[in-house]
Each structure stands twice: as C-alpha cells, then as structure tokens.
Design an enzyme around this catalytic site. Sequence first.
Site, PDB file in Angstrom:
ATOM      1  N   SER A  44       0.838  -1.189   0.000  1.00  0.00           N
ATOM      2  CA  SER A  44       0.000   0.000   0.000  1.00  0.00           C
ATOM      3  C   SER A  44       0.879   1.248   0.000  1.00  0.00           C
ATOM      4  O   SER A  44       1.710   1.413  -0.889  1.00  0.00           O
ATOM      5  CB  SER A  44      -0.953  -0.044   1.201  1.00  0.00           C
ATOM      6  OG  SER A  44      -1.949   0.944   1.095  1.00  0.00           O
ATOM      7  N   ASP A  66      -5.786  -3.050  -2.666  1.00  0.00           N
ATOM      8  CA  ASP A  66      -4.737  -2.890  -1.659  1.00  0.00           C
ATOM      9  C   ASP A  66      -4.164  -4.236  -1.207  1.00  0.00           C
ATOM     10  O   ASP A  66      -4.896  -5.118  -0.762  1.00  0.00           O
ATOM     11  CB  ASP A  66      -5.336  -2.153  -0.459  1.00  0.00           C
ATOM     12  CG  ASP A  66      -4.291  -1.604   0.490  1.00  0.00           C
ATOM     13  OD1 ASP A  66      -3.284  -2.293   0.721  1.00  0.00           O
ATOM     14  OD2 ASP A  66      -4.490  -0.489   0.994  1.00  0.00           O
TER      15      ASP A  66
END
Length: 777
Positions: free
Chosen positions: A420, A571
Amino acid sequence: MSGRIEEWWRHGRQRSLVEGTVSGSGGQPGCIASALMAARMLRFTTARLLRPRCRRLYHGCSDGAAACSVVGERVTVLTIDGGGIRGIIPGKVLEFLENELQQLDGPEARLADYFDYIAGTSTGGLITAMLATPGAAGDGRRRPLFAAKEICPFYQEHGPRIFPQRWCKLASTVAAVWGPKYNGRYLRDMVREVLGEMTVGDTLTNVVIPTFDVRLLQPVIFSTYDAKHSPLKNALLSDVCIGTSAAPTYLPAHCFRTHDGAGETREYNLIDGGVAANNPTMVAMTMITEEMIAEEKARLFLAKPPEECGRFLVLSIGTGMTSDEGLYTAEKCSRWGALGMLRFTSARLLRPWCHRLYHSGSAAAGSVAGERVTVLTIDGGGIRGIIPGKVLEFLETELQRLDGPEARLADYFDYIAGTSTGGLITAMLATPKEDGDGRRRPMFAAGEICPFYQEHGPRIFPQRWGKLASTVAAVWGPKYDGRYLRDMVREVLGETTVDGTLTNVVIPTFDVRLLQPVIFSTYDAKNSTLKNARLSDVCIGTSAAPTYLPAHYFETHDAASGETREYNLIDGGVAANNPTMVAMTMITEEMIAEEKAPLLLTKPPEKECGRFLVLSIGTGLTSDEGLYTAEKCSRWGALGWLRHRGMAPIIDIFMAGSSDMVDIHVGVKFQLLHIERNYLRIQEYQDYDPLKATAAAALDEATPENMRNLVGVGERMLEQQVTRVNVETGRYEKVSDEGSNADALIRMARQLSEERTARLQRRMGEVTAASACATGF
C-alpha cells in the site's frame, strides 16, 4: 472438495513437498494414515509403557521441519481452515482419514490419538474442539467427544439453525446493513451445551485456535500450552469457539472474561480469527516454536546437523472455493461503496490464500560481513506513510554520516518491500533517475518522503465534506475517485518497470478477479515478462484500499509469445499489510529457483546458517484502538463495520491482524535461531498497552494538523525503547539492554555500512584478480 497435504522432510540435502487432492477414493490420506499409525505404535511401546511420554517439539532449523526424524519422534500437526457451513468439507476429509486409521489400528482409533497438535480457525476451531474435547467412555476412559464421521451429520443438523435462511437475498442484504445477518443465539447455546465446562487446558491433545480481539486490535491465540501456564488464557472452549466463529456482518462479536486465583481478570472481545489467520498452519508452527523456546529445548535440537533434524508431518485442510471466483473485476469494484465492498471483504477475504510457508533458516546468506541478506519492509497505512518516512530519514542520515552525503538506502538494502503506502515508498527509494554524470541514483532521498506526502496527501485525500456526509457518500461508491493519485504516480514514476529498480523490490497486491494475492518482485519481473509491470500500475494497485480508492485494472504483454495478462488489483494490505513474511518467502523461492538452498542447508543452524538483517517499520496505531468492544461490534451491520467515526473498522482489523501476526511469526523465528538482534521492528507500542497508544488517525486524514502530528509520531517511535514479542505471553516488552529504536538504528547503520564496504572490497579484489589474469601476472 480439496485439502492440502504437506509433508516437509529432508534427506541429505534434498527437500520435498507433497501436495495432493484429498478425495474419498484414497491416495495421499492413506500414506498419511500409515505414517501416523507407525508413529503411534512406536510411541505407545516406548514412550507410554517404558517411560512418561516425552514432549516432541518443533525444530525450526533450516529445513523448516520438526523434531527427530526417527519414527515415533515426529511432530504431527492437523490444521483446519475457517469457512462457516463449509466445515462439512474438511469433515468429509477427516472421516476418510480416521477410517483409514481404524483399518490399520482398530475401530477405537481417533484423530486425537495421532496428532500432537490440532489447530483450527472459525469453523475449523469448532471442529478442533469436537475432535479434542474429552467425553467419558463407558469404561471411564477419556475419549474424544466426537468421531470424525460425526462432523458432517453435526453440521447438517445444526447448520440450518445457526444460519436460518428465512429471507431472500435482497431482504437479508438490506437487514444486514444495520446489524449482523444472524443473531448467533442458537450457535452460542448449542456450543455451550455440547462443550460444557471444558477449558482449553482440558483437551486430549494440544489445540491452537486463533481469534481476534477488536478492543486490542490484535490477534489472540488460545493454545493448550498457554492455558496450562496462564489461568487467564485457560478459557472455556465454548467461549473460544463462539469467538473464533464470529465472522463480521454474519455473527455478533463475543465478550467473556477469565479469572485466576490471584483475583486478576482478563476481558476478551473476540471476532472471527480468520481476519488474521484463516489458515492456522503458520500459527500452529509458531506456537510450537514458542513452546520449544519457553522450555529451553531449542539448543538441543539446533545442535543437530541438518541431516539429523526431525520432521513435521502436517495435514492442512481447506474448506473449498466459493463460486464467486472470476466474477469480480477492477471495473466492478471501482464502483463499489461500503455495501458492495463489505460483502466482498467479509465473505471472501476471510480465507487462506498464502499457502507458502516461511522457513527462517533456509533463506539467508552467510553471517560473515558482506554475505548477509539485508531487507527493509514498510507497512501500509495511507497518509500514515509519513511515519516510516521519518524513521527512514533518520537511518539515511546516519548512513550519510558514515559513508558520505551521497549514501542512499537502496545502496544498502538487497530487498525493499512495501504494501500500500509502503509500496509507494518502496518505489520512491528504488526507482532510478539519471544524474548529471550519467549515474543511476534513487529518484528520492529518504528525507524527501515526508515533504512528498505533505504536498500530495491533501490532494489524494481531499477533506471536502464532514464525516457524516463522507460516510453517506461512501455507501454507494469509493470515498475518493483516485484520479489525482493515478496521474501523480504515473508522472513521477514514468515508464519504469519492476525489473528496472536499483535494488530488488517486493510489493504485494490482491487480485479481486482471481481472489488471491499477486506479489510483484524484481526477480519475477526479470524472469517473466507478464509480471514485469510498470511500477506506477503496481503502486496504484497496491494503494487501492477498499472503500477509499477504486480498484485498478491494467494489462501486461509478452511480445515474444503474444500472451496478455490482466490484473484487477486492490490494496495488498488485505493479505499482507506487513510485507516482511512475503519478502522472506520470495527470497526463499528465489534461492530455490537458483538451486542455492542445498548449499546453505548443509550449514549448522546456529553458527554458519545464513542470517538476515531485517528492518521492519510500521505506520503507527490508529486512534480507534481500545474504542471497539464486542458489545458495540455485536450491533454493527454493514455500515458499522465499514464506517465508524470516520474510520473503516473492518479494513483496520484486516490490516492490524496481518501486521501483528507477521511480526510474531518472524520475531519467534529469529529468537529460535538466537539472532533476534538481526530483526528490528519499529512500531508504536506506547506503554506496551494498546489502550494508551498515541492516535495516528485514519489512513485518509490528510489535514495539515494531522500530518504534523504524524511527523511527531515518527519522532516518538524513534525515542521509544526497543520492544520484542515475549514468546510466552505474546505481548511486546521492552528490551532493557538495547536502548531506544534510534540507538538500534544507529547500530544497524554501522552494520549496513560494514556490509556494503565488505562487498565493495570483495568486488574490487575480484576485478584486480581478473585484470592480473588478463595481463598474465
């Protein structure tokens, strides 16, 4: 119906992995049954008749195997995944195995007689309790409460009352917006009636059951060993099973307390353990390792040469695949708000996708300076990337004091891994740019990370509305459109691909179409054109936090073969928010692919077995720690789990569970090999009580005030004393003789500098030798 059968062993320098499909027709379970029967017979004649049964403990040396290789001294482990009503699937597999054992050993054979450890998550935790809870036999013997063949009928009888199908899908979806889909009363009453007053310490064999505490925002693992050594962990099996089965949006969270003789009380606020470890195999291995360290038997096993190292015999059973695989795409997910993403995260991500096991000793170079493997990993956390930015700035400054102002982190770390926001920082540190003299140097210095976030954060996460308005808007679509992030990342990283980085990178993502993690690495990119994506696409994908930013779609092409691969990414934090374990596994796979593992596996584990030098940096603790309780969560429906006081609890829980579990796994492995100083985890553990932690705020709170606060959090993390997980309690404790995190980074900077200097000297020596040969001298 499928399961994973894994028997890890080594003979000389060889290691094999057996994976088979389990079915009623036979095959691998018969082999497992024969091995279990032989082991039990020898144990019975030697350990039970001649002397007290000895403890057979996991040996964590370079082959990842276990105790002694002699029959009767293996460690046998059974693990069962979570999956609700799909517990029927492992039930059928276990029925087949127990039937094989009965053919070999008689009709009274039960699985608890053969497995030293049985571990289960969620529905697997309930099956674990069924197999290991004692019931009184007619002759007074303590025998398992259930035979394996009774599991499927049990689910068929009680399943319809646990999950009553009263409404159509539309009506149940609407109802689930405001509260859990099922009230859980029948499950609670039935489990309490079946398991009675039995505690975790009463089981016939060792059990391991993962759960997740929403108040502490961290995993809580219940095990027979812990229960026998800590009354506060010796909970009723019924409470543990109800807690580990409390899947968010489906069943309410479960609260209970335990007490000890000294008058102490501990409160648990539990939900489904699958948010941290739906496949409990790694948890079981780590708990066995902790037990061995606590019993101070590690040195005895580690002193043995690799050929004599013992072996695990492990059976890991999944709960099948859902019919949804292939139905999701980035385009669909990009339009989802809270309702769409909640159904995806709760039903589909509570499953095991990373089946590869990390073996601490088998994946490193030698311990001599110049031969270590240096690894930097950075957690996900949105705007909280400012926190590791501050830590990295401190480390790079120390390296510049030692080696000059041109020193950059990419010069010192063999691997940089990030998830991320950590993936974006990874790209910033490893992407090359051309200097005036033609040298390829990193695009960003560490000191530029915080200013970068402070400049771009407010435009990635614009704070246009109040919390109520943004919550309502997020019901129907992602909170932010992601356009600025996409345009900015593409402009900064340009056409650089994963194979073009200055050092090796590892960036986890999650493909919503395949419903599995996709790991991008420099090694894979150099060996597979279809994995050699643009860094900008990978960073946009790994940053697409559900409900916050839209999923990202892109394709890669192989001009030589004409093949195309599409990616539908969100993500990577939903699978590996702390990427340390992923990085270690990728390095291990690279070694195996390069056929270098056998050379290293011949070295004794403690002295010559290779060692990592690992720095893992977290992104602080959210301000919600301590604010969630089982009572509150029990009333939440879809909206509550996805939006609470401007936060997204279900996302926080996935990421916190992943990060903490990885830290425990890696920390225990390093302690086992007595090289714990080679692993430094810098995360916010203020007062070592999560309820008193400093607020690091939501991952999208990009206000000037909060960003200044995040810089302060990074500075405070440097001042905090080094902490390490206590293998007996699972809690983080101060390490009295290692000083602050800043002190530890100064020591690491010296190690990194020595490592780089040794490599440069060796390289110069090789060049000199080659020149001498070429000139005839």
